[in-house]
Each structure stands twice: as structure tokens, then as C-alpha cells.
Design an enzyme around this catalytic site. Sequence first.
Site, PDB file in Angstrom:
ATOM      1  N   CYS A   1      -1.554  -8.713  -3.057  1.00  0.00           N
ATOM      2  CA  CYS A   1      -0.391  -8.742  -3.934  1.00  0.00           C
ATOM      3  C   CYS A   1      -0.458  -7.537  -4.872  1.00  0.00           C
ATOM      4  CB  CYS A   1      -0.280 -10.003  -4.772  1.00  0.00           C
ATOM      5  SG  CYS A   1      -0.123 -11.493  -3.798  1.00  0.00           S
TER       6      CYS A   1
ATOM      7  N   ARG B   1      -0.856  -3.638  -0.528  1.00  0.00           N
ATOM      8  CA  ARG B   1      -1.561  -4.818  -1.058  1.00  0.00           C
ATOM      9  C   ARG B   1      -0.986  -6.125  -0.522  1.00  0.00           C
ATOM     10  NH1 ARG B   1      -4.674  -3.255  -5.585  1.00  0.00           N
ATOM     11  NH2 ARG B   1      -4.883  -5.412  -6.228  1.00  0.00           N
TER      12      ARG B   1
ATOM     13  N   TRP C   1       1.405 -11.143  -0.758  1.00  0.00           N
ATOM     14  CA  TRP C   1       0.644 -11.547   0.433  1.00  0.00           C
ATOM     15  C   TRP C   1       0.430 -13.039   0.242  1.00  0.00           C
ATOM     16  CZ3 TRP C   1      -4.036 -13.821   1.708  1.00  0.00           C
ATOM     17  CH2 TRP C   1      -4.408 -13.721   3.060  1.00  0.00           C
TER      18      TRP C   1
ATOM     19  N   ASN D   1      -1.429 -12.008  -9.331  1.00  0.00           N
ATOM     20  CA  ASN D   1      -2.309 -11.630  -8.226  1.00  0.00           C
ATOM     21  C   ASN D   1      -3.592 -12.445  -8.353  1.00  0.00           C
ATOM     22  OD1 ASN D   1      -3.673 -10.341  -6.190  1.00  0.00           O
ATOM     23  ND2 ASN D   1      -4.143  -8.510  -7.388  1.00  0.00           N
ATOM     24  N   GLY D   2      -3.976 -13.114  -7.286  1.00  0.00           N
ATOM     25  CA  GLY D   2      -5.197 -13.918  -7.321  1.00  0.00           C
ATOM     26  C   GLY D   2      -4.926 -15.326  -6.830  1.00  0.00           C
TER      27      GLY D   2
ATOM     28  N   GLU E   1     -17.010  -3.127  15.460  1.00  0.00           N
ATOM     29  CA  GLU E   1     -15.918  -2.480  14.725  1.00  0.00           C
ATOM     30  C   GLU E   1     -14.751  -2.159  15.673  1.00  0.00           C
ATOM     31  OE1 GLU E   1     -14.427  -1.947  12.185  1.00  0.00           O
ATOM     32  OE2 GLU E   1     -13.273  -0.116  12.435  1.00  0.00           O
TER      33      GLU E   1
ATOM     34  N   LYS F   1     -10.778  -3.178  15.198  1.00  0.00           N
ATOM     35  CA  LYS F   1      -9.680  -2.197  15.228  1.00  0.00           C
ATOM     36  C   LYS F   1      -8.626  -2.587  16.260  1.00  0.00           C
ATOM     37  CE  LYS F   1      -9.817  -0.489  12.513  1.00  0.00           C
ATOM     38  NZ  LYS F   1     -10.722  -0.476  11.402  1.00  0.00           N
TER      39      LYS F   1
ATOM     40  N   GLU G   1      -6.701  -5.931  15.151  1.00  0.00           N
ATOM     41  CA  GLU G   1      -5.800  -5.932  14.006  1.00  0.00           C
ATOM     42  C   GLU G   1      -4.533  -5.119  14.255  1.00  0.00           C
ATOM     43  OE1 GLU G   1      -7.359  -4.405  10.261  1.00  0.00           O
ATOM     44  OE2 GLU G   1      -8.420  -2.817  11.294  1.00  0.00           O
TER      45      GLU G   1
ATOM     46  N   HIS H   1     -25.962 -13.387  28.775  1.00  0.00           N
ATOM     47  CA  HIS H   1     -26.250 -14.654  28.100  1.00  0.00           C
ATOM     48  C   HIS H   1     -24.963 -15.409  27.773  1.00  0.00           C
ATOM     49  CE1 HIS H   1     -30.464 -13.586  27.861  1.00  0.00           C
ATOM     50  NE2 HIS H   1     -30.058 -12.368  27.521  1.00  0.00           N
TER      51      HIS H   1
ATOM     52  N   LYS I   1      -4.111  -4.329   2.853  1.00  0.00           N
ATOM     53  CA  LYS I   1      -5.131  -3.279   2.773  1.00  0.00           C
ATOM     54  C   LYS I   1      -6.283  -3.699   1.865  1.00  0.00           C
ATOM     55  CE  LYS I   1      -6.606   0.937   3.481  1.00  0.00           C
ATOM     56  NZ  LYS I   1      -7.310   1.067   4.766  1.00  0.00           N
TER      57      LYS I   1
HETATM   58  O1  M6R Z   1     -11.502  -2.136   0.840  1.00  0.00           O
HETATM   59  P1  M6R Z   1     -12.637  -2.636   1.670  1.00  0.00           P
HETATM   60  O2  M6R Z   1     -13.319  -1.585   2.439  1.00  0.00           O
HETATM   61  O3  M6R Z   1     -13.636  -3.429   0.847  1.00  0.00           O
HETATM   62  O4  M6R Z   1     -11.991  -3.640   2.693  1.00  0.00           O
HETATM   63  C1  M6R Z   1     -12.786  -4.426   3.535  1.00  0.00           C
HETATM   64  C2  M6R Z   1     -11.972  -5.012   4.674  1.00  0.00           C
HETATM   65  O5  M6R Z   1     -10.960  -5.819   4.192  1.00  0.00           O
HETATM   66  C3  M6R Z   1     -11.374  -3.920   5.564  1.00  0.00           C
HETATM   67  O6  M6R Z   1     -12.342  -3.071   6.069  1.00  0.00           O
HETATM   68  C4  M6R Z   1     -10.595  -4.556   6.734  1.00  0.00           C
HETATM   69  O7  M6R Z   1     -11.478  -5.173   7.608  1.00  0.00           O
HETATM   70  C5  M6R Z   1      -9.738  -3.486   7.410  1.00  0.00           C
HETATM   71  N1  M6R Z   1      -8.420  -3.973   7.669  1.00  0.00           N
HETATM   72  C6  M6R Z   1     -10.302  -3.025   8.702  1.00  0.00           C
HETATM   73  O8  M6R Z   1      -9.541  -2.050   9.308  1.00  0.00           O
END
Ligand code: M6R
Length: 589
Positions: free
Chosen positions: A2, A28, A71, A97-98, A467, A471, A474, A490, A584
Amino acid sequence: MCGIVGYWNNQKNALPILIDSLKKLEYRGYDSFGFVTISDSKLYVERQIGKVSSVKCRDLPGIVGIGHTRWATHGKVTETNTHPHRDCTNTIAVVHNGIIENFQEIKSSLIEKGHRFLSETDTEILAHLIEEDLKFGMSLKNSVMKTGSLIKGRNAFVVLHALTKEIIAFRNGSPLIIGIKKDSNEIFLASDIQAFLDKTKEVMYLDDEELVLIKENPEFYDAKNGEKIEKRLISIAGEVEESQKGDYSHFMLKEIMDQKETIISAINQDDLEIMHVAKEINEAKGIFFIGCGTAARVCHFAEYVFSHIANKHINFITASEFENYKHFLLPETLVIAISQSGETADVLEALEVAKQKGSKIISVVNVSNSSMTKISDYSFLINAGVEKAVASTKATTSQMAITTLLAYACAGKLREGDRVLVDLAGKVNDMLNPRYSEHIKKLAQIIHKKENILIIGRGLNYPISLESAIKIMEVSYIHAQGFAGGELKHGPIALVEEGTPVIVLVGNENTGEVINNAIEVKSRGAYVIGIASKNNQAFDYWIKTPNTDEITTPIANLIPIQLLSFYLGILRGHDVDYPRSLAKSVTVK
Ligand code: M6R
């Protein structure tokens, strides 16, 4: 999560400024957005579903106002649940926010007192709590203080009062920054400095358990005792950083391409500072690398790198699980937080635990002056420039580069680390050319209709496989899973059917075992995609990566995965910069 904005002045219409500021906070959260302004002692509200940058707003009169991009946490994505929320008398509006952890009990007691709730949100209780206090003659400032002390959790909220035309903001756990433009008598407020940095560079940071009352001049108060406090006006140096797409269609693509330069910027650190931190690491009793999501994968990568280069065991813990390890924390323990935003709630909470135990904290962040830098004993900036796309790309490789440099420094080989990373940066620069992108786009065309992608890697490439899965998922919403190559037999190999894409991340040494894994999945019908510096007959599709040092190969291997994720998302018709249900900066637990 947010984004909050506020604007106070005595002549200009507030809405265009609020819209402009809120657009910069869209990262946000982008489920819905809303604004409220005051004119003739009345509140004027506009709320809509979707992104503020893609929906046209109705005009609102008034020179003072606040806004919010949501959000959704409590309550579905509906107009009724969109902020701002108001009290029963329609004179108090709130954006927040929160998460208010104890909102249910407060809401029940307000309902008993006759308050009428319209939304399912936790936020709405704030407006009614304040209404209740004002009914009994309490000042707005005292009521905000009282409300702030009543609610549990990490929060920031802003209140607008239709009759007094005051804006009051309270912070406890979520950032709020005030911008001042003295010559034109304008005051800005936002969850992130980016919202108004193009308008003023004179800022004041609100700290936890503080509030600011904005009317003519901002007045700051300690929210615990109501005493006035003096705040330092900070001038943000340098040019306002541009975060435009330029000629690129998407921020994600631009940020992938930015990696031509960002690896070099990341390692452009002060040698003395690197050596100082390396000494802290070498002398610490217990080292924890913590982060969330992609940043947690960087921590996992750091575990391998420190083991390989510095012969040092570091613990990598996903920040949301850190609580389970707190009994290991000593004053001599070092906790290193990796975060792009520096605002991730789970990481901040873990750092607070470390702080209580007296452990030292180092953060590696992209956003300066973030909450994490404030709580840290020492902070590194990764210098990646603004990263706007929700899917992290350039920040990730910069974090990997800087942790690699630290590992070399711990081993007393800083110069060698520099050399290896400079070599990588040059090769990444060569790699990111249009022909390379076309080759990956072609692969995306072949596999974009698949619903399951597996990625395997061994050693340093194992965290990269994890990772890679984040990627791909998402951005494309294709189910993807990363595995250590040795784990295939396994269980995971049962997922391999005729045509299942399996991406094989190959390192530059000891490649035999992972190639054997490639052959195993190929014999079960997999469509094998090799990411490697050399082709192999096991690969159905080969993506060439540069011949770099073994330690930096995983960083190079990640780049084609980022491009592949982008093209998969595009081919599947997604809004790749703003994937569904994500934000983000994850500022709630
Ligand atoms: O701002 P941060 O690096 O602490 O954020 C952590 C995760 O929320 C962030 O890396 C998230 O997994 C991304 N969307 C990955 O692309």
C-alpha cells in the site's frame, strides 16, 4: 505494501499532485486506489479499482488531500474496501498501510457503541475510533496518539479532517516521509520519497511512534507523550533518479538490460569499508544472512559462496522463519539482511529480534534511508538504481555480486574478487544483445503453453534454480520448481512427462553430474534446455552463457532465466511489470 500520499498547500488544486505522486507508488500495490480532498469543509472522495496510472480520475475540488494505492489484505478488491475510509459523520477520512492485528475486537466494541461500518477492512476502525474521541471533545492530535497506541502491528496511517483542514500522520513500523517546498508553501507526505522527489528534495523522516500534524507548517510530536519534537530538514543530494522506461516496453526488460552496468556499480564500494565488514564477519560468533523471496535466494547463494571462497559457514534463513533461531543470537552474532526495498516487514521484524539480543546488524539494500538502513549498524547500498518492476532482476544480481565480493574480502582476496566480478560484468554486458534476446524469445515461443517447468542445478547453481522458479512463476504464472540435481531421483523426476521443459543450469566445473541429470530426464521425455557455456547432446535447446569463473557462473546463468520469464509473461498476455496479487515492497507480514 500500500502506498500513501498527502498534499497540503494554500493555492493549488491538490488532486493532480496527489495523482502524480501516487503513480510513483504504484509498485507498493495496485489492486485499487482512492483520494480524498476538502472543499467548503466537506470531504470529496474518489475510489476506483485498478491502477491509478491506467484509470481516469474524476475531478475533486480542494487544495488539501490524501491518497492511497491498495494491496488488499482485509477484504476483497472492491470499491467499498478501497481507501480512504470515513467515519459515520463523514468528516474524518483515513488512509493506512499495515495490518491492525487487534482490529476485530476494536471493531466489535465500536459496533456496540453504534458505529456503522461499510467495509471489511481493518483500516475503517481508525476513522471510527477518532470519531468516538472527538465526540467527547478530545483534540484530533490526542485522538491520533491514543489510536496509535491502541492498535497492534506495524502500521502507518494518515487522517484528514474536513473541518480543521488538518492532516495528521502516525507511524509505527511503516515508513512516512514529509517533503517541504518552502518557496511555494507546499507540504508533501508519502510512504516513499520517490513520490515527491521531483518536486522537492528537502525532506523530514517520521520515526516510529511519532506523528506529524500538517497545517501551515509541519509539527512533529512524540506519540508516546505528546511532546513536540524538532526534526532535522535533510537535503537529498544529487539529481532525481530517473526511473523511466525509455525506449523499453516494460520496466522489467529495461531493468534486465540495466545489468550491463549494475554489476560494476554494485562492486564499486569503498575498499576500507568492505574490509571493515569482512573483519566483523570473520570475528563474529555466528553469522545469519536473512531475506525474503528472491533476496532469500541470494542469502542461500551467499551460503555457498562463503563456503567455497572463504571456507566459512554462514547460516541462511528465510526472514519469516528467523524467530525459530533467535536462541542462537548473542551480542557477538552478526545478522546480515539482504533486501532491495529495505522495508520488507518480515526482515524488519527479524532485525528487531536481533537488536533486542544485542547482535550486530548489517544490511545490503538498494533504497537509501530505508527502515533497514536505520536499524543497521552498517549498511551497504547496492547502487542498482530504482527497480520498479515487481520481479527483481538487477537488484538480485547486484546483491549476489556484493555478497561475492564480501566473501572474497573475508578470505583476504579482495583484489581477486574485484577481478573476477569485473570480468563477469564485461561478459554480461556482451551477452545482453538483441540477438541473445531473440534466441530466448524463440524458446519462450516453444514452451509458453506448458503448465509446469522444472529447473535443476547443483552446488552454487542450486539456489539459482530456486530463484529461477520464483522468476518464472511470478511473471508467467506457470508452475515452476527448482531442485538440486541430486534430489531428482528422490521424487521430483516423477513430474517429468513427454515434453516437460527441464532447465539445466550448468556450472563451469564438475559439470558431469548435472549433465547426467539432464540425460536422465531426457530419457523420460523431458524437453531439456541447457543453460551452459558449452553445448551438449543432451540439450534440446541451448542457451549459451559466457565462460566465467566458477563462482560467478550462477550470476550469468540467472540472466537468461530473467529474459525467459519476461517473454513467457508477455506471450501469455500478462502485465509483467505488475503481476497479479503481488507488490514490490511487502510491508505486511
Ligand atoms: O525488497 P526486498 O528485497 O526485501 O523484497 C523481498 C521479496 O519480496 C522480493 O524479492 C520478491 O520475492 C520479488 N517479487 C521477487 O522478484
